[in-house]
Design a protein around this motif. Structure first.
Motif, short mmCIF file in Angstrom:
data_model
loop_
_atom_site.label_atom_id
_atom_site.label_comp_id
_atom_site.label_asym_id
_atom_site.label_seq_id
_atom_site.Cartn_x
_atom_site.Cartn_y
_atom_site.Cartn_z
N UNK A 107 0.77 -1.24 0.00
CA UNK A 107 0.00 0.00 0.00
C UNK A 107 0.80 1.28 0.00
N UNK A 108 2.12 1.21 -0.08
CA UNK A 108 2.92 2.43 -0.13
C UNK A 108 3.16 2.85 -1.58
N UNK A 109 3.31 4.14 -1.79
CA UNK A 109 3.64 4.64 -3.12
C UNK A 109 5.04 4.16 -3.49
N UNK A 110 5.25 3.92 -4.78
CA UNK A 110 6.55 3.41 -5.23
C UNK A 110 7.68 4.37 -4.88
N UNK A 111 7.44 5.67 -5.00
CA UNK A 111 8.49 6.63 -4.66
C UNK A 111 8.81 6.59 -3.17
N UNK A 112 7.79 6.41 -2.33
CA UNK A 112 8.03 6.28 -0.89
C UNK A 112 8.81 5.02 -0.57
N UNK A 113 8.47 3.93 -1.24
CA UNK A 113 9.18 2.67 -1.01
C UNK A 113 10.64 2.80 -1.42
N UNK A 114 10.90 3.46 -2.54
CA UNK A 114 12.28 3.64 -2.98
C UNK A 114 13.05 4.49 -1.97
N UNK A 115 12.44 5.54 -1.45
CA UNK A 115 13.10 6.39 -0.46
C UNK A 115 13.34 5.62 0.84
N UNK A 116 12.39 4.77 1.22
CA UNK A 116 12.55 3.97 2.43
C UNK A 116 13.69 2.98 2.25
N UNK A 117 13.79 2.37 1.08
CA UNK A 117 14.89 1.44 0.82
C UNK A 117 16.22 2.17 0.97
N UNK A 118 16.32 3.33 0.36
CA UNK A 118 17.57 4.10 0.44
C UNK A 118 17.90 4.44 1.89
N UNK A 119 16.89 4.78 2.67
CA UNK A 119 17.12 5.13 4.07
C UNK A 119 17.57 3.92 4.89
N UNK A 120 17.03 2.76 4.60
CA UNK A 120 17.38 1.55 5.36
C UNK A 120 18.69 0.91 4.91
N UNK A 121 19.08 1.16 3.67
CA UNK A 121 20.30 0.56 3.14
C UNK A 121 21.51 1.41 3.54
N UNK A 122 21.81 1.41 4.83
CA UNK A 122 22.85 2.27 5.39
C UNK A 122 24.23 2.00 4.81
N UNK A 123 24.54 0.75 4.50
CA UNK A 123 25.87 0.43 3.98
C UNK A 123 25.93 0.49 2.45
N UNK A 124 24.81 0.84 1.83
CA UNK A 124 24.72 1.03 0.38
C UNK A 124 25.14 -0.19 -0.43
N UNK A 125 24.85 -1.39 0.11
CA UNK A 125 25.18 -2.60 -0.64
C UNK A 125 24.03 -3.08 -1.52
N UNK A 126 22.91 -2.33 -1.51
CA UNK A 126 21.78 -2.69 -2.35
C UNK A 126 20.91 -3.79 -1.77
N UNK A 127 21.08 -4.06 -0.46
CA UNK A 127 20.31 -5.13 0.20
C UNK A 127 19.84 -4.68 1.57
N UNK A 128 18.67 -5.19 1.97
CA UNK A 128 18.11 -4.94 3.30
C UNK A 128 17.90 -6.30 3.95
N UNK A 129 18.44 -6.49 5.15
CA UNK A 129 18.21 -7.76 5.84
C UNK A 129 16.91 -7.70 6.65
N UNK A 130 16.45 -8.84 7.06
CA UNK A 130 15.15 -8.98 7.73
C UNK A 130 15.08 -8.13 9.00
N UNK A 131 16.13 -8.17 9.83
CA UNK A 131 16.11 -7.42 11.08
C UNK A 131 16.08 -5.92 10.82
N UNK A 132 16.85 -5.44 9.87
CA UNK A 132 16.83 -4.01 9.53
C UNK A 132 15.44 -3.60 9.08
N UNK A 133 14.82 -4.42 8.25
CA UNK A 133 13.47 -4.14 7.76
C UNK A 133 12.48 -4.04 8.93
N UNK A 134 12.49 -5.05 9.78
CA UNK A 134 11.52 -5.08 10.89
C UNK A 134 11.82 -3.99 11.92
#
Length: 167
Positions: A107-134
């Motif tokens: 239910x999130x807008x695609x632009x919001x999801x992309x910004x959230x991914x960028x915010x969570x991907x602190x090490x900039x490896x292009x991946x989010x682990x389960x614990x970081x997500x939760x």
């Protein structure tokens, strides 16, 4: 976001439809074991939220229910199960595409999801682990203090996340 028909309450069908939308967006069969597990976890959340057990969760019920304890007890398993649906190779990580498909289907807008991914991907490896997500979702929903907060916004003038309308 959860009240799909805008009638002021979340029904069981509206709530469980999130699982089916995510499964479809990620190409998972509705009968796949991770989808079935997610449906069961979301059923438990709905039962937990529905304080008067009338099959509808009003904003007042949600407001009384939401918080750190409810997140840990009910939401963490349900949201983790959605992560598992999106983690199609079962490596415990989501790439940008998987994350974006998960969040937009939820239910999130695609632009919001992309910004959230960028915010969570602190090490900039292009991946989010389960614990970081939760942890990102928990902190956003319960405290408004999360890398996701800027992407998803806060309740006007409160500094609290849109999903948390505590007085």
């Amino acid at each position: 976001m959860l009240d799909a028909d805008g009638d002021g309450a979340i029904t069981r069908a509206e709530y469980l439809a999130r699982v089916d939308r995510v499964a479809s967006a990620l190409g998972r069969d509705a009968h796949h074991p991770v989808v079935a597990a997610s449906r069961a976890a979301h059923e438990a959340v709905f039962q937990d939220m529905d304080g008067d057990h009338d099959g509808r969760v009003t904003f007042e019920e949600y407001r009384a229910w939401v918080g750190p304890d409810a997140f840990e007890r009910a939401c963490r398993p349900a949201l983790g199960s959605m992560f598992d649906i999106a983690d199609t190779d079962a490596d415990g990580l989501l790439n940008r595409d998987e994350f974006t498909r998960l969040r937009t289907a939820a239910g999130n807008a695609e632009t919001d999801a992309a910004a959230a991914f960028d915010a969570l991907d602190a090490d900039r490896d292009g991946l989010i682990d389960r614990d970081t997500y939760l942890t990102g979702i928990r902190d956003f929903v319960t405290m408004g203090d999360s890398p996701m907060a800027a992407a998803y916004g806060t309740a006007h003038g409160t500094g609290r996340p849109v999903l948390d309308a505590r007085p």
